[in-house]
Design an enzyme around this catalytic site. Structure first.
Site, short mmCIF file in Angstrom:
data_model
loop_
_atom_site.label_atom_id
_atom_site.label_comp_id
_atom_site.label_asym_id
_atom_site.label_seq_id
_atom_site.Cartn_x
_atom_site.Cartn_y
_atom_site.Cartn_z
N LYS A 19 0.84 -1.21 0.00
CA LYS A 19 0.00 0.00 0.00
C LYS A 19 0.87 1.26 0.00
O LYS A 19 0.65 2.18 -0.79
CB LYS A 19 -0.93 -0.04 1.22
CG LYS A 19 -1.84 1.16 1.36
CD LYS A 19 -3.04 0.83 2.23
CE LYS A 19 -2.75 0.86 3.71
NZ LYS A 19 -2.50 2.20 4.26
N SER A 20 1.86 1.30 0.87
CA SER A 20 2.72 2.50 0.97
C SER A 20 3.43 2.76 -0.35
O SER A 20 3.52 3.91 -0.81
CB SER A 20 3.78 2.30 2.06
OG SER A 20 3.18 2.21 3.31
N ARG A 24 2.94 5.94 -3.25
CA ARG A 24 4.09 6.77 -3.65
C ARG A 24 4.33 6.70 -5.15
O ARG A 24 4.73 7.68 -5.77
CB ARG A 24 5.32 6.35 -2.84
CG ARG A 24 5.24 6.84 -1.37
CD ARG A 24 6.14 6.03 -0.46
NE ARG A 24 6.21 6.55 0.89
CZ ARG A 24 5.30 6.34 1.86
NH1 ARG A 24 4.21 5.63 1.60
NH2 ARG A 24 5.46 6.83 3.08
N ARG A 119 -8.67 12.19 12.43
CA ARG A 119 -7.24 11.87 12.58
C ARG A 119 -6.39 13.14 12.72
O ARG A 119 -6.68 14.15 12.09
CB ARG A 119 -6.78 10.98 11.43
CG ARG A 119 -7.56 9.65 11.51
CD ARG A 119 -7.10 8.65 10.54
NE ARG A 119 -5.76 8.20 10.82
CZ ARG A 119 -5.09 7.37 10.04
NH1 ARG A 119 -5.66 6.91 8.94
NH2 ARG A 119 -3.88 6.99 10.34
N SER A 164 7.11 8.72 12.28
CA SER A 164 6.00 8.55 11.35
C SER A 164 6.48 8.81 9.93
O SER A 164 6.95 9.90 9.62
CB SER A 164 4.86 9.52 11.70
OG SER A 164 4.03 9.73 10.58
N GLN A 166 4.59 9.06 7.48
CA GLN A 166 3.68 10.01 6.84
C GLN A 166 4.12 11.44 7.10
O GLN A 166 4.11 12.27 6.19
CB GLN A 166 2.25 9.78 7.34
CG GLN A 166 1.72 8.40 6.93
CD GLN A 166 0.27 8.20 7.28
OE1 GLN A 166 -0.37 9.04 7.89
NE2 GLN A 166 -0.27 7.05 6.92
N ASP A 312 1.48 -1.33 11.93
CA ASP A 312 0.18 -1.75 11.39
C ASP A 312 -0.13 -3.22 11.71
O ASP A 312 -1.24 -3.69 11.47
CB ASP A 312 0.14 -1.56 9.87
CG ASP A 312 0.14 -0.08 9.49
OD1 ASP A 312 -0.23 0.76 10.32
OD2 ASP A 312 0.52 0.24 8.34
N ARG A 343 -6.90 1.69 17.92
CA ARG A 343 -6.65 0.24 17.86
C ARG A 343 -6.33 -0.36 19.23
O ARG A 343 -6.39 -1.59 19.37
CB ARG A 343 -5.55 -0.06 16.84
CG ARG A 343 -6.04 0.14 15.41
CD ARG A 343 -4.99 -0.17 14.37
NE ARG A 343 -5.56 0.01 13.03
CZ ARG A 343 -4.84 0.18 11.92
NH1 ARG A 343 -3.51 0.18 11.99
NH2 ARG A 343 -5.43 0.32 10.75
N ARG A 385 -7.70 -3.34 9.24
CA ARG A 385 -6.75 -4.22 9.95
C ARG A 385 -7.43 -4.95 11.13
O ARG A 385 -7.03 -6.05 11.49
CB ARG A 385 -5.52 -3.44 10.40
CG ARG A 385 -4.84 -2.72 9.25
CD ARG A 385 -3.34 -2.79 9.26
NE ARG A 385 -2.83 -2.05 8.12
CZ ARG A 385 -2.60 -2.58 6.92
NH1 ARG A 385 -2.81 -3.87 6.70
NH2 ARG A 385 -2.14 -1.84 5.92
#
Ligand code: S3P
Length: 426
Positions: A19-20, A24, A119, A164, A166, A312, A343, A385
């Protein structure tokens, strides 16, 4: 969706794209000069949100399932979108794209679903504002919808309070449009896909330990990219393979970048029988097939520098710990509270429903495993997840389990239930 107990799991599964890395590939391909061809692209809803945002900014992107072709328009070639950019459920899209948008010569608004609106965005608003960006949340908050008025940016040396990728990637991407060298220092190294892939697109990036620096670029250049399978998606099959009796699963095409492979270390520390086969390098990322067999498992401590390499995977590790003998303690993972759901709270609630002895803490959880686990009604909180972790737990619990909103796996693994079913049938 209803889940029943399984007999031994056998066979092989091929893991869909990371996914990451898929996100990108679209972002950097859109900013590059020339045509970027991506194979192994993840067709999950999050990555499709990234494609749709760049299409809204005038980038032609052909999506032929396994191959995505991006006709890049150069570093200064994005066009002002005529509508709000819809990031869906994707935190990665929101945070990375914000770094890009901060340096454009147009204004826009980004928005997403109910989870995205909760978030934390102060973590990117703060450093981008230090760079001179004009970015704000709605109604004086730091939450989405975000308004971004693009402008020329100043280079900064940012010390990030959180590990992070992100945040790091957001600042590095803004750094492409800054007036000097921008650097980000993290407390612990987070995943480094941005650094690896931007380098291959021709950006001048250096990484030393927990510091990544970027020089502003004149242009990026299109690349052919092969996306390896996502170790975060492979995790559910690793956990499934280790549980029960007589399971033997070959998990093919798994990216094992060392900034992502913490799950392998934890499973081994718990006594897991895991063998890496056919290790190879694909497009700058290490890849392997992973053979997993049912194992006699015991508890462990998961803490410190390993946390960003498995952030994750913690819901799945918690499920594994419920079946392992003894206590598993997870610490230093307060970030879990600000993912697609909280989570920590969601794992404690749902595992308690299954009769597991689990206690939530401020930065993790403590699980006393090895007692009977019973089927229950699980609330996924629309978190992919959580749904996948409990689909695995359900197969080894006593009695049936129902997972609410189980189809949210679409975010990162649309064919998850079919792939799992094949292993049950084999
Ligand atoms: C991601 C980074 C991680 C991870 C997310 C994807 C990325 O978030 O949880 O699923 O692609 O950069 P943080 O870096 O904020 O922990």
């Amino acid at each position: 969706m209803k889940f029943t107990t399984t007999r031994a799991l056998k066979g092989s599964v091929r893991i869909p794209g990371d996914k990451s890395i898929s996100h990108r590939s679209v972002m950097f391909g859109s900013l590059a000069k020339g045509t970027t061809r991506v194979t192994g692209f993840l067709q999950g809803a999050d990555c499709l949100s990234t494609i749709s945002c760049f299409r809204s900014m005038g980038i032609r992107i052909e999506n032929n399932s396994d191959e995505v072709i991006i006709y890049g328009n150069g570093l200064h070639g994005l066009k002002a979108p005529t509508e709000i950019l819809d990031v869906g459920n994707s935190g990665t899209t929101t945070r990375l794209i914000s770094g890009i948008l901060a340096g454009q010569n147009f204004s826009c608004v980004l928005d997403g679903d109910a989870s995205i609106r909760k978030r934390p965005m102060d973590r990117i608003i703060k450093p981008l504002t230090m760079m001179g960006a004009d970015i704000s949340g709605h109604d004086g908050t730091t939450l989405a919808p975000l308004s971004i008025n693009g402008r020329r940016l100043k280079a900064i040396d940012y010390i990030s309070p959180v590990a992070s990728a992100q945040i790091k990637s957001c600042i590095l991407l803004a750094g492409l449009y800054a007036d000097g060298i921008t650097s980000v220092t993290e407390p612990v190294l987070s995943r480094n896909h941005t650094e690896l892939m931007l380098t291959s697109f021709g950006a001048d990036i250096t990484s030393q330990g927990c510091v990544a620096s970027i020089k502003p670029a004149d242009e990026l250049f299109a690349q052919d990219i092969h996306v390896p399978g996502d170790i975060s998606s492979a995790t559910y099959f690793i956990v499934a393979g280790l549980l029960g009796h007589n399971n033997e699963i070959l998990i093919e095409n798994v990216g094992i970048n060392p900034t992502r492979d913490g799950i392998l270390h934890v499973c081994r520390a718990m006594g897991g029988n895991i063998t890496l086969l056919n290790e190879r390098n694909e497009g700058g990322e290490p890849v392997a097939d992973i053979l997993v067999k049912s194992s006699s498992l015991h508890g462990t401590i998961v803490e410190g520098d390993i946390i960003p390499t498995l952030i994750d995977e913690i819901p799945a590790i918690a499920v594994l710990a419920a079946f392992a003998d003894g206590t598993t303690t997870i610490r230093d993972a307060a970030e879990l509270k600000v993912k697609e759901s909280d989570r920590i709270a969601v794992m404690v609630d749902n595992l308690s429903r299954m009769g597991v002895d689990i206690e939530g803490t401020d930065d993790g959880m403590i699980i006393n495993g090895g007692r009977p686990v019973k089927g229950a009604v699980i609330d996924s909180h629309l978190d992919h997840r959580i749904a996948m972790s409990f689909a695995i737990g359900a197969m080894f619990a006593d009695g049936d389990t129902v997972i609410n909103d189980a189809e949210c796996v679409d975010i990162s693994y649309p064919t998850f239930y079919q792939d799992l079913e094949k292993l049950r049938q084999a």
